[in-house]
Scaffold this motif. Structure first.
Motif: not given
Length: 372
Positions: A336-351
């Protein structure tokens, strides 16, 4: 009253904790199979008739024409060379028929079959499969299929346009084949069973052995390797092997899962296991956008002056790079922390795929990265 409410609240919390702790438990029947108790693949070649002009082109699909000739000859009718050369029917399609023969299937049992076109037929909708023998790898016929197809797709169109939904060149017949020969297999008379785990894992194997021995008594099960478990029938089940298997397969075990990330670069799908961990790492990801604009510039001559109006294209290229936010993810973060951290930088699935590959290359990803 206050003491009663306190006891009720404590009981509710205890029940909730029990439900949470057993929510991940799985039955043994969903984790392992008895060696030898499995399905067998069958395959056959057949003809689908009754198509509304959507079958194979006889001139191109030679095997369809030959199969029709063989069928007509088996029906006792003569086929001359003149008739053979004039065959132009579009109501027939050559198909491959596949099926799964379940374990312990007896002659007369009905199984489902899948029909797929192998020629240039545009649709199998409305067709009927003729009697088709289904053979196993040993060349013996184990089932015979026949019946009307259920096609979940449609295709209509003309020379300039076409409308298609799903795949009309594949269909299915529920219970469309009858078993003619059974596969010789019987459970061991001694009652000693060999279970094969569907996913190789030492931890899951150990937990399964402990659960079986705790339920039936010590020495009932022993592990052979990370996939195989040998189980002996207890004395209380002598002469009743089926009841023993049913009781054993209902035991619940909490399986262990590897720390794994599976990514599909073609579809952008990402699946992460709950045990994936990463070391302390800083991630920065920015996108470079190129905007290309084309306009038409018109040049006209001065009034009363000679010349022609000229239209010339003009191209404008602008490069824009989004700001890459630097995010620091501490060591040991969970899913969950990984998902929140990566969503914070606006990363798309391909990113995310590129980010996971970079983290793995940096040696900071504690888990397996599988790229499909």
């Amino acid at each position: 009253m206050k003491a009663y409410k306190t006891r009720t609240l404590a009981l509710a919390l205890l029940i909730s904790c029990t439900l949470i702790s057993t929510a991940q438990a799985t039955r043994i029947k969903d984790l392992a199979d008895i060696e030898g108790v499995r399905e067998n693949q069958l395959m056959g070649y057949g003809l689908v008739i009754g198509l509304n002009g959507t079958g194979d082109d006889i001139k191109k699909s030679v095997f369809t024409k030959q199969a029709m000739v063989n069928m007509i000859k088996r029906m006792g009718m003569a086929m001359t060379d003149n008739v053979f050369n004039q065959m132009k029917t579009k109501n027939v399609a050559a198909v491959m028929v596949t099926a799964q023969l379940p374990p312990f299937a007896r002659p007369g049992s009905a199984i489902d079959v899948q029909i797929s076109s192998i020629g240039d037929a545009s649709s199998l909708s409305g067709g009927t499969l003729l009697m088709t023998p289904l053979k196993g790898p040993d060349g013996n016929t184990y089932a015979v299929a026949q019946g009307p197809l259920a096609v979940g797709g449609i295709a209509f169109g003309g020379k300039a346009a076409k409308v298609q939904k799903n795949f009309p060149t594949s269909g299915r017949i529920t219970g469309g084949a009858l078993v003619e020969r059974a596969v010789d297999f019987a459970l061991p008379a001694s009652g000693d069973l060999l279970y094969q785990l569907r996913e190789t894992d030492f931890t899951t194997t150990s937990r399964m052995v402990d659960a079986i021995n705790s339920h039936f008594g010590s020495g009932t099960a022993r592990p052979l390797d990370s996939r195989s478990i040998q189980v002996k029938k207890p004395a209380g089940f002598q002469g009743n092997l089926i009841s023993f298997i049913a009781d054993l397969e209902s035991i619940e075990v909490e399986p262990d899962q590897p720390a794994r990330i599976v990514v599909n670069e073609r579809t952008g799908t990402i699946v992460m296991g709950q045990d994936v961990r990463i070391a302390t790492v800083a991630v920065s990801h920015g996108n470079l956008n190129l905007v290309v604009t084309e306009t038409t510039e018109v040049t006209q001559p001065n009034p009363l002056a000679g010349g022609e109006t000229v239209a010339a294209p003009a191209t404008s290229i602008q490069a824009m790079e989004d700001a890459g936010n630097l995010v620091v993810m501490p060591m040991g973060v969970n899913l969950g922390e990984i998902a929140r951290a990566l969503n914070a930088i606006g990363a798309t699935p391909r990113d995310l795929i590129a980010i996971f590959q970079a983290i793995k290359a940096a040696g900071a990803l504690h888990g397996e990265l599988v790229i499909l």
